[in-house]
Design a protein around this motif. Structure first.
Motif, PDB file in Angstrom:
ATOM      1  N   MET A 387      78.355   3.556  28.468  1.00 54.51           N
ATOM      2  CA  MET A 387      77.690   2.361  28.974  1.00 54.51           C
ATOM      3  C   MET A 387      76.603   2.690  29.993  1.00 54.51           C
ATOM      4  O   MET A 387      75.619   1.960  30.100  1.00 54.51           O
ATOM      5  N   ASN A 388      76.747   3.785  30.721  1.00 53.21           N
ATOM      6  CA  ASN A 388      75.700   4.135  31.690  1.00 53.21           C
ATOM      7  C   ASN A 388      74.473   4.746  31.016  1.00 53.21           C
ATOM      8  O   ASN A 388      73.463   5.019  31.670  1.00 53.21           O
ATOM      9  N   LYS A 455      80.587  -4.950  31.059  1.00 52.44           N
ATOM     10  CA  LYS A 455      80.546  -3.518  31.388  1.00 52.44           C
ATOM     11  C   LYS A 455      79.294  -3.159  32.193  1.00 52.44           C
ATOM     12  O   LYS A 455      79.036  -1.986  32.449  1.00 52.44           O
ATOM     13  N   VAL A 457      76.055  -3.943  31.325  1.00 52.60           N
ATOM     14  CA  VAL A 457      74.851  -3.763  30.507  1.00 52.60           C
ATOM     15  C   VAL A 457      74.200  -5.122  30.250  1.00 52.60           C
ATOM     16  O   VAL A 457      74.819  -6.004  29.658  1.00 52.60           O
ATOM     17  N   ARG A 539      77.826   0.398  35.627  1.00 54.32           N
ATOM     18  CA  ARG A 539      77.829   0.785  34.214  1.00 54.32           C
ATOM     19  C   ARG A 539      78.711   2.005  34.011  1.00 54.32           C
ATOM     20  O   ARG A 539      78.747   2.889  34.833  1.00 54.32           O
TER      21      ARG A 539
END
Length: 539
Positions: A387-388, A455, A457, A539
């Motif tokens: 997610m990052n 999350k 995003v 994230r």
């Protein structure tokens, strides 16, 4: 496969529109492609695309075959499929919901007065002599200095909560009439579980919920799909349910309280109220575990392949159900064969972008949206790209089938910097962006981009424009209202190549192509805005 060169030649001769400053590959997004995909996905042969059925097999194989034909890489190792383990639970309460006071009791009829189910994967669950506590909205929101559970221990108790959030009653609170996630029924159930409650009951109110009791009744009278979990959802409350507004008034009267207590709970400073009532309920379950599938493909980035832009759409619908005027197949043409077709059109265009995007682009067709955003929830917890490293999710759900519009609706406008990306892309088409008409309905939390938001995003989710080109004011809104009233989630949601005008759909998806292509060639990540409830999520 359609050839980019031929399309560009046609565009130069005035046979196809190519908007100013658009990438030439946008010409590959056209009515021919939409007609091909929607007519296939929404056909009777696909049997309404319900998870765990032949319709699922037909849909996911078709989508994967299109990805493969475009030369896109499988999105899950060597496979275009991601297994999504689910459990189907049909919960049936035993008898009435009886609420007992010191000297009297009330008995609520299943479906007419209350609904109840469980997420716990057990043949039977029991709520026994559970104390009822009215906790207002059931919200813990530190950024708004609001905590309905402050100083309260609800372990073993059943909490009674209001739908929506305080802003619905007082525009100076939260985001006013723009619903936050704290107002959604899913949040109410999640927070009650975090607090250790045994049960949770939401008080229905038509305006605050944005739908009448019959929607609650129909939605809770059938089985529900949930993601499988290691603890079989034993961390969730024993019982989740709703009661009608009239039933709530009877409950408060039994407790010796005025129905005005509900109005008091909408004001800052309200304290939880022990109702001095108890309730018990037995729920029998029929359980089936199985596996559904997300379908995913990747266009690798040329410079930063470890980072990705996601396009998502849900392929699923309701399958074969209750017969309406001789038709029992819920084809889901608008919802969401249109969005899935849009995903395939975007994949087609991106596959011909020269030079290719610097970041990877993930095309994600998810399962179980109609059952509670399950496929996207699973992907968000088991992502191919961390997610990052995920830049944004651009979500396609229920596209414009009635023609070109002067505007594009951004659902949840004001949440993130993706608004500005959409605004710039719309300007290239001579259009503007506008917020949805009824933000109090919490539409931003009702489609698959939301699981990315949870999350951290940012997500962009558009709806059809409301100002149709060449039509009177209000015409487009009437088309949307008619669809929602007559065809939404019914066998009438079918593809009609005669009455559908796909140029508006093409226009909207080309706009989203522009947004995603811009993001795929940047080095920065779009941010949440200052008043977003997601800005604190890492994230």
């Amino acid at each position: 496969m359609r050839k980019l060169g031929l399309l560009l030649l046609a565009a130069s001769l005035g046979q196809l529109p190519v908007f100013a400053q658009e990438n030439p590959a946008a010409a590959l997004i056209n009515e021919e492609g939409f007609t091909k995909h929607i007519s296939k996905l929404a056909s009777d042969a696909f049997e309404g695309r319900k998870p765990f059925t032949r319709g699922e097999d037909s849909a996911i194989q078709y989508i994967a075959a299109q990805f493969k034909a475009l030369g896109l890489k499988p999105g899950n190792g060597n496979s275009y499929f991601q297994d999504v383990p689910m459990v189907n639970i049909f919960s049936k309460p035993v008898g009435n919901l009886v609420i007992k006071g010191k000297n009297d009791s009330i008995s609520l009829q299943y479906l007419d007065d209350y609904v109840a189910a469980t997420r716990r994967v057990q043949d039977q669950v029991k709520l026994q002599n559970s104390d009822l506590v009215f906790v207002g909205y059931g919200i813990v929101a530190p950024e708004y200095h609001w905590n309905d559970y402050a100083g309260l221990d609800v372990k073993g108790k059943t909490v009674v909560v209001l739908i929506n959030d305080p802003g619905f009653a007082d525009s100076t609170l939260f985001k006013g009439h723009i619903m936050t996630y704290y107002g959604r029924w899913t949040y109410k159930f999640e927070e009650a579980s975090r607090q250790g409650a045994a049960g949770v009951i939401i008080i229905h109110e038509t305006a605050a919920a944005s739908y009448p009791w019959k929607v609650v009744r129909s939605g809770w009278s059938n089985s529900k799909l949930h993601l499988q979990t290691a603890d079989n959802n034993m961390s969730r409350t024993i019982m989740e349910g709703w009661i009608s507004q009239e039933s709530a008034k009877k409950m408060f009267a039994l407790s010796g309280l005025s129905p005005d207590i509900m109005s008091q709970a909408k004001k800052k400073g309200f304290k939880p109220v022990d109702l001095h009532l108890k309730t018990s309920l037995v729920i029998n379950n029929t359980i089936k575990k199985s596996t559904s599938h997300n379908v995913l493909a990747i266009l690798p980035g040329s410079k930063r392949p470890q980072e990705c832009v996601v396009y998502s759409a849900h392929w699923d619908h309701f399958g074969i159900g209750e017969t309406v005027k001789g038709d029992s197949i819920y084809n889901g043409a608008v919802d969401n064969a249109s969005g899935t077709a849009g995903l395939l059109e975007l994949a087609t265009a991106f596959s011909q972008v020269k030079p290719g995007p610097e970041r990877s682009v993930l095309f994600l067709a998810v399962t179980g949206e109609e059952q509670g955003l399950l496929g996207s929830e699973y992907y968000a917890s088991h992502p191919v790209f961390p997610m990052n490293k995920t830049v944004a999710d651009i979500n396609l759900d229920v596209l414009n089938y009635f023609g070109k519009t002067k505007n594009i609706t951004v659902i949840g406008m004001g949440q993130s910097e993706l608004d500005e990306y959409a605004q710039r892309a719309a300007a290239k088409q001579g259009r503007v962006i506008t917020p949805e008409d009824h933000p109090e309905g919490g539409w931003f939390f009702r489609s698959d981009h939301f699981n990315f938001a949870k999350k951290g995003v940012p997500g962009l989710y558009i709806g059809p424009g409301t100002e149709a080109v060449g039509k009177d004011a209000g015409w487009a809104k009437e088309q949307i209202a008619t669809y929602n009233r007559e065809r939404y989630h019914s066998p009438k949601d079918e593809f009609d190549p005669v009455t559908w005008k796909l140029d508006g759909m093409v226009q909207d998806i080309r706009l989203l192509f522009d947004v995603g292509l811009t993001l795929s060639n940047e080095t920065t990540f779009p941010k949440w805005k200052a008043n977003s409830e997601f800005k604190f999520i890492k994230r």
